[in-house]
Design a protein around this motif. Sequence first.
Motif, PDB file in Angstrom:
ATOM      1  N   ASP A  53       0.848  -1.183   0.000  1.00  0.00           N
ATOM      2  CA  ASP A  53       0.000   0.000   0.000  1.00  0.00           C
ATOM      3  C   ASP A  53       0.888   1.238   0.000  1.00  0.00           C
ATOM      4  N   THR A  54       0.668   2.151  -0.944  1.00  0.00           N
ATOM      5  CA  THR A  54       1.533   3.323  -1.075  1.00  0.00           C
ATOM      6  C   THR A  54       1.407   4.292   0.096  1.00  0.00           C
ATOM      7  N   ILE A  55       0.220   4.389   0.660  1.00  0.00           N
ATOM      8  CA  ILE A  55       0.013   5.307   1.778  1.00  0.00           C
ATOM      9  C   ILE A  55       0.740   4.799   3.021  1.00  0.00           C
ATOM     10  N   GLU A  56       0.555   3.531   3.343  1.00  0.00           N
ATOM     11  CA  GLU A  56       1.232   2.930   4.496  1.00  0.00           C
ATOM     12  C   GLU A  56       2.749   2.926   4.298  1.00  0.00           C
ATOM     13  N   THR A  57       3.191   2.630   3.086  1.00  0.00           N
ATOM     14  CA  THR A  57       4.634   2.597   2.802  1.00  0.00           C
ATOM     15  C   THR A  57       5.239   3.989   2.933  1.00  0.00           C
ATOM     16  N   GLY A  58       4.546   5.001   2.411  1.00  0.00           N
ATOM     17  CA  GLY A  58       5.033   6.371   2.530  1.00  0.00           C
ATOM     18  C   GLY A  58       5.133   6.814   3.979  1.00  0.00           C
ATOM     19  N   ALA A  59       4.151   6.417   4.794  1.00  0.00           N
ATOM     20  CA  ALA A  59       4.186   6.757   6.220  1.00  0.00           C
ATOM     21  C   ALA A  59       5.347   6.051   6.918  1.00  0.00           C
ATOM     22  N   ALA A  60       5.527   4.759   6.623  1.00  0.00           N
ATOM     23  CA  ALA A  60       6.619   3.997   7.251  1.00  0.00           C
ATOM     24  C   ALA A  60       7.984   4.539   6.825  1.00  0.00           C
ATOM     25  N   LEU A  61       8.144   4.855   5.547  1.00  0.00           N
ATOM     26  CA  LEU A  61       9.420   5.415   5.080  1.00  0.00           C
ATOM     27  C   LEU A  61       9.684   6.778   5.711  1.00  0.00           C
ATOM     28  N   GLY A  62       8.619   7.560   5.906  1.00  0.00           N
ATOM     29  CA  GLY A  62       8.772   8.867   6.552  1.00  0.00           C
ATOM     30  C   GLY A  62       9.268   8.736   7.986  1.00  0.00           C
ATOM     31  N   ILE A  63       8.745   7.750   8.720  1.00  0.00           N
ATOM     32  CA  ILE A  63       9.194   7.507  10.092  1.00  0.00           C
ATOM     33  C   ILE A  63      10.651   7.052  10.094  1.00  0.00           C
ATOM     34  N   ALA A  64      10.998   6.151   9.165  1.00  0.00           N
ATOM     35  CA  ALA A  64      12.384   5.680   9.080  1.00  0.00           C
ATOM     36  C   ALA A  64      13.332   6.815   8.710  1.00  0.00           C
ATOM     37  N   LEU A  65      12.915   7.660   7.785  1.00  0.00           N
ATOM     38  CA  LEU A  65      13.742   8.795   7.375  1.00  0.00           C
ATOM     39  C   LEU A  65      13.930   9.770   8.525  1.00  0.00           C
ATOM     40  N   GLU A  66      12.870  10.012   9.277  1.00  0.00           N
ATOM     41  CA  GLU A  66      12.954  10.914  10.433  1.00  0.00           C
ATOM     42  C   GLU A  66      13.908  10.350  11.489  1.00  0.00           C
ATOM     43  N   ALA A  67      13.871   9.039  11.692  1.00  0.00           N
ATOM     44  CA  ALA A  67      14.759   8.418  12.668  1.00  0.00           C
ATOM     45  C   ALA A  67      16.218   8.563  12.261  1.00  0.00           C
ATOM     46  N   VAL A  68      16.488   8.477  10.975  1.00  0.00           N
ATOM     47  CA  VAL A  68      17.858   8.599  10.476  1.00  0.00           C
ATOM     48  C   VAL A  68      18.336  10.048  10.518  1.00  0.00           C
ATOM     49  N   LEU A  69      17.447  10.975  10.194  1.00  0.00           N
ATOM     50  CA  LEU A  69      17.839  12.386  10.107  1.00  0.00           C
ATOM     51  C   LEU A  69      17.704  13.149  11.411  1.00  0.00           C
ATOM     52  N   SER A  70      17.086  12.529  12.417  1.00  0.00           N
ATOM     53  CA  SER A  70      16.857  13.197  13.681  1.00  0.00           C
ATOM     54  C   SER A  70      18.186  13.515  14.371  1.00  0.00           C
ATOM     55  N   PRO A  71      18.436  14.790  14.709  1.00  0.00           N
ATOM     56  CA  PRO A  71      19.731  15.146  15.326  1.00  0.00           C
ATOM     57  C   PRO A  71      19.917  14.572  16.731  1.00  0.00           C
ATOM     58  N   GLY A  72      18.847  14.237  17.419  1.00  0.00           N
ATOM     59  CA  GLY A  72      18.952  13.758  18.780  1.00  0.00           C
ATOM     60  C   GLY A  72      18.989  12.235  18.906  1.00  0.00           C
ATOM     61  N   ARG A  73      19.137  11.555  17.803  1.00  0.00           N
ATOM     62  CA  ARG A  73      19.094  10.088  17.875  1.00  0.00           C
ATOM     63  C   ARG A  73      20.364   9.524  18.489  1.00  0.00           C
ATOM     64  N   SER A  74      20.265   8.364  19.088  1.00  0.00           N
ATOM     65  CA  SER A  74      21.446   7.710  19.651  1.00  0.00           C
ATOM     66  C   SER A  74      21.795   6.505  18.790  1.00  0.00           C
ATOM     67  N   ASP A  75      23.073   6.344  18.537  1.00  0.00           N
ATOM     68  CA  ASP A  75      23.539   5.242  17.669  1.00  0.00           C
ATOM     69  C   ASP A  75      23.909   4.031  18.456  1.00  0.00           C
TER      70      ASP A  75
END
Length: 75
Positions: A53-75
């Motif tokens: 589903d394109t809507i669900e996939t777009g939402a999931a990719l957005g969350i993954a992208l935010e997690a990668v680009l988030s400046p406060g994330r811990s590695d």
Amino acid sequence: MIACRNSYVDDAGKPIVGTLQFETIALMGSNLGLDNLDDVARLNYMCNDYGLDTIETGAALGIALEAVLSPGRSD
């Protein structure tokens, strides 16, 4: 303006997808930082090919992208 039913074609006039929905454009496009409808149409095609589903996939990719680009994330 985009009609409810459309056919999105590439530069050569070959159809990429039969319908590019508003929700797909939003979640696979601007939600992911993409502003090129050709890219969104290709992602839509791949989702259709994999049965996703394109809507669900777009939402999931957005969350993954935010997690990668988030400046406060811990590695």
